[in-house]
Write a protein that holds these residues in place. Sequence first.
Motif, PDB file in Angstrom:
ATOM      1  N   LEU A 195      12.082  -0.299 -19.542  1.00 32.17           N
ATOM      2  CA  LEU A 195      11.413   0.965 -19.631  1.00 32.17           C
ATOM      3  C   LEU A 195      10.908   1.308 -18.398  1.00 32.17           C
ATOM      4  CD1 LEU A 195       9.426  -0.027 -22.569  1.00 32.17           C
ATOM      5  CD2 LEU A 195      11.545   0.842 -22.687  1.00 32.17           C
ATOM      6  N   GLU A 196      10.883   0.557 -17.331  1.00 27.89           N
ATOM      7  CA  GLU A 196      10.244   0.890 -16.074  1.00 27.89           C
ATOM      8  C   GLU A 196      11.082   0.146 -15.153  1.00 27.89           C
ATOM      9  OE1 GLU A 196       5.881   1.336 -14.498  1.00 27.89           O
ATOM     10  OE2 GLU A 196       6.419  -0.406 -15.693  1.00 27.89           O
ATOM     11  N   GLN A 197      11.274   0.410 -13.914  1.00 29.29           N
ATOM     12  CA  GLN A 197      11.657  -0.410 -12.700  1.00 29.29           C
ATOM     13  C   GLN A 197      10.914  -0.474 -11.554  1.00 29.29           C
ATOM     14  OE1 GLN A 197      16.384  -0.677 -12.753  1.00 29.29           O
ATOM     15  NE2 GLN A 197      15.866   1.335 -12.451  1.00 29.29           N
ATOM     16  N   THR A 198      10.563  -1.440 -11.072  1.00 23.85           N
ATOM     17  CA  THR A 198       9.505  -1.344  -9.666  1.00 23.85           C
ATOM     18  C   THR A 198      10.320  -1.319  -8.274  1.00 23.85           C
ATOM     19  OG1 THR A 198       9.495  -3.954  -9.800  1.00 23.85           O
ATOM     20  CG2 THR A 198       7.871  -2.856 -10.804  1.00 23.85           C
ATOM     21  N   ALA A 199      11.711  -1.546  -8.408  1.00 24.25           N
ATOM     22  CA  ALA A 199      12.573  -1.518  -7.283  1.00 24.25           C
ATOM     23  C   ALA A 199      13.960  -0.872  -7.735  1.00 24.25           C
ATOM     24  CB  ALA A 199      12.423  -2.705  -6.414  1.00 24.25           C
ATOM     25  N   GLY A 200      13.948   0.300  -8.301  1.00 23.68           N
ATOM     26  CA  GLY A 200      15.036   0.775  -8.997  1.00 23.68           C
ATOM     27  C   GLY A 200      16.082   1.362  -7.735  1.00 23.68           C
ATOM     28  N   LYS A 201      17.452   0.629  -7.682  1.00 21.96           N
ATOM     29  CA  LYS A 201      18.350   1.079  -6.485  1.00 21.96           C
ATOM     30  C   LYS A 201      19.226   2.117  -6.761  1.00 21.96           C
ATOM     31  CE  LYS A 201      20.458  -2.945  -6.764  1.00 21.96           C
ATOM     32  NZ  LYS A 201      21.216  -3.974  -6.325  1.00 21.96           N
ATOM     33  N   GLY A 202      19.183   2.876  -5.668  1.00 21.85           N
ATOM     34  CA  GLY A 202      20.086   3.983  -5.792  1.00 21.85           C
ATOM     35  C   GLY A 202      21.517   3.845  -5.096  1.00 21.85           C
ATOM     36  N   THR A 203      22.325   4.751  -4.795  1.00 19.87           N
ATOM     37  CA  THR A 203      23.371   4.684  -4.071  1.00 19.87           C
ATOM     38  C   THR A 203      22.896   4.579  -2.498  1.00 19.87           C
ATOM     39  OG1 THR A 203      23.754   6.960  -3.941  1.00 19.87           O
ATOM     40  CG2 THR A 203      24.960   5.556  -5.466  1.00 19.87           C
ATOM     41  N   ARG A 204      23.938   4.115  -1.941  1.00 20.02           N
ATOM     42  CA  ARG A 204      23.898   4.084  -0.187  1.00 20.02           C
ATOM     43  C   ARG A 204      22.259   3.416   0.166  1.00 20.02           C
ATOM     44  NH1 ARG A 204      27.859   7.253   1.545  1.00 20.02           N
ATOM     45  NH2 ARG A 204      28.816   8.302  -0.407  1.00 20.02           N
ATOM     46  N   GLY A 205      22.055   2.422  -0.390  1.00 19.18           N
ATOM     47  CA  GLY A 205      20.606   1.782  -0.057  1.00 19.18           C
ATOM     48  C   GLY A 205      19.303   2.400  -0.297  1.00 19.18           C
ATOM     49  N   ARG A 206      19.607   3.553  -1.131  1.00 21.82           N
ATOM     50  CA  ARG A 206      18.318   4.259  -1.373  1.00 21.82           C
ATOM     51  C   ARG A 206      17.522   3.656  -2.438  1.00 21.82           C
ATOM     52  NH1 ARG A 206      21.457   9.614   0.087  1.00 21.82           N
ATOM     53  NH2 ARG A 206      22.511   9.088  -1.784  1.00 21.82           N
ATOM     54  N   SER A 207      16.202   4.014  -2.510  1.00 20.41           N
ATOM     55  CA  SER A 207      15.587   3.653  -3.972  1.00 20.41           C
ATOM     56  C   SER A 207      15.718   4.675  -4.948  1.00 20.41           C
ATOM     57  CB  SER A 207      14.379   3.527  -3.544  1.00 20.41           C
ATOM     58  OG  SER A 207      13.725   4.684  -3.166  1.00 20.41           O
ATOM     59  N   PHE A 208      15.554   4.310  -6.349  1.00 19.14           N
ATOM     60  CA  PHE A 208      15.908   5.210  -7.502  1.00 19.14           C
ATOM     61  C   PHE A 208      14.492   5.320  -8.162  1.00 19.14           C
ATOM     62  CE2 PHE A 208      16.732   6.188 -11.807  1.00 19.14           C
ATOM     63  CZ  PHE A 208      17.694   7.722 -11.660  1.00 19.14           C
ATOM     64  N   SER A 209      13.666   6.257  -8.183  1.00 18.39           N
ATOM     65  CA  SER A 209      12.482   6.371  -8.966  1.00 18.39           C
ATOM     66  C   SER A 209      12.702   6.036 -10.448  1.00 18.39           C
ATOM     67  CB  SER A 209      11.993   7.885  -8.683  1.00 18.39           C
ATOM     68  OG  SER A 209      10.785   7.935  -9.802  1.00 18.39           O
ATOM     69  N   SER A 210      11.858   5.110 -10.999  1.00 16.34           N
ATOM     70  CA  SER A 210      12.133   4.697 -12.138  1.00 16.34           C
ATOM     71  C   SER A 210      10.755   4.364 -13.102  1.00 16.34           C
ATOM     72  CB  SER A 210      12.790   3.212 -12.114  1.00 16.34           C
ATOM     73  OG  SER A 210      13.894   3.187 -11.505  1.00 16.34           O
ATOM     74  N   VAL A 211      10.098   5.616 -13.170  1.00 14.89           N
ATOM     75  CA  VAL A 211       8.889   5.400 -13.609  1.00 14.89           C
ATOM     76  C   VAL A 211       9.023   5.565 -15.165  1.00 14.89           C
ATOM     77  CG1 VAL A 211       7.720   6.721 -11.929  1.00 14.89           C
ATOM     78  CG2 VAL A 211       8.852   8.180 -13.779  1.00 14.89           C
ATOM     79  N   LYS A 212       7.928   5.370 -16.175  1.00 16.14           N
ATOM     80  CA  LYS A 212       8.144   5.154 -17.402  1.00 16.14           C
ATOM     81  C   LYS A 212       8.482   6.589 -17.945  1.00 16.14           C
ATOM     82  CE  LYS A 212       5.379   1.430 -18.749  1.00 16.14           C
ATOM     83  NZ  LYS A 212       3.712   1.034 -18.677  1.00 16.14           N
ATOM     84  N   GLY A 213       9.274   6.574 -18.902  1.00 16.93           N
ATOM     85  CA  GLY A 213       9.541   7.801 -19.575  1.00 16.93           C
ATOM     86  C   GLY A 213      11.096   7.718 -19.430  1.00 16.93           C
ATOM     87  N   GLY A 214      11.606   7.160 -18.634  1.00 19.68           N
ATOM     88  CA  GLY A 214      13.310   7.300 -18.367  1.00 19.68           C
ATOM     89  C   GLY A 214      13.776   6.143 -18.849  1.00 19.68           C
ATOM     90  N   VAL A 215      15.394   6.123 -18.855  1.00 20.62           N
ATOM     91  CA  VAL A 215      16.070   4.988 -19.491  1.00 20.62           C
ATOM     92  C   VAL A 215      16.766   4.314 -18.365  1.00 20.62           C
ATOM     93  CG1 VAL A 215      18.111   4.496 -20.945  1.00 20.62           C
ATOM     94  CG2 VAL A 215      16.608   6.193 -21.679  1.00 20.62           C
ATOM     95  N   TYR A 216      16.624   3.190 -18.305  1.00 21.69           N
ATOM     96  CA  TYR A 216      17.240   2.477 -16.931  1.00 21.69           C
ATOM     97  C   TYR A 216      18.036   1.278 -17.479  1.00 21.69           C
ATOM     98  CZ  TYR A 216      13.331   4.933 -15.188  1.00 21.69           C
ATOM     99  OH  TYR A 216      12.705   6.228 -15.073  1.00 21.69           O
TER     100      TYR A 216
END
Length: 242
Positions: free
Chosen positions: A38-59
């Motif tokens: 339901l939430e990620q504290t260190a969501g990863k994006g491509t190319r070493g970027r982070s991915f904002s993963s606040v509540k409300g999303g599907v991860y």
Amino acid sequence: MNNKNIKIEVLQTIDSTNNYLKQKALDGEGENYVVLALEQTAGKGTRGRSFSSVKGGVYLSILIKPDLENFNPALITTATAVAVTDSILELFKLDTKIKWVNDVYLNNKKVCGILCESVLDSFNNPQFVIVGIGVNLFKPINDFPSEIKDIATYISEGYSVELFEKFTASVINNFYKYLNSKNHLKLYCERSLILGKEILVSKNNETRTARALEIDNNCRLLVEFENGDKENLSSGDVTVRL
Ligand code: BTN
């Protein structure tokens, strides 16, 4: 409905579902294992970027065994993108666009990102692939972080557990529908955000303007630069901006 035996684990919060599943794979878990948070504290994006993963999303992340004969991570990424756009259309009647190679856009703002990672065996062959999907499904309670506020959007206003579950199930089903086929490529091109448009191509620290001409069966993007040169780009070597 696909007839695979899929194991699904649901977590309230985790650093990254991709990391969690990678560890599971290394610990010997089999394929078709899905982790949903339901939430990620260190969501990863491509190319070493982070991915904002606040509540409300599907991860979610899906552990699959790649088809080694025809292994092409871009085919998995593009199949996933089409699966997500199908689910958004089916459940919310909204048309979304795909920015080559792994982002889904709604009204010109990003609504989903996809990160495929491979776990290699001792011969450097992909033993498992972890397909990570992050969708901004509902409006975040405290809005998006300021750095992505202007470029990110969500699909639906009010939180609904039922919609959350339906949407997640639909994405997983659509994912397996397209996996290991090239059946998604026509839709991928039809839903492209960039085909026919002028884009910026960044490669080797250089950014050039080009026109996006076509996407081939191996998901390479054919572009034409301003001097008339044409090049087939692979997702690994370039980033593309509108
Ligand atoms: C991107 O937009 O750059 C890719 C974002 C991928 C995010 C998903 S959310 C679930 C999975 N776990 C992660 O840490 N990342 C992926």
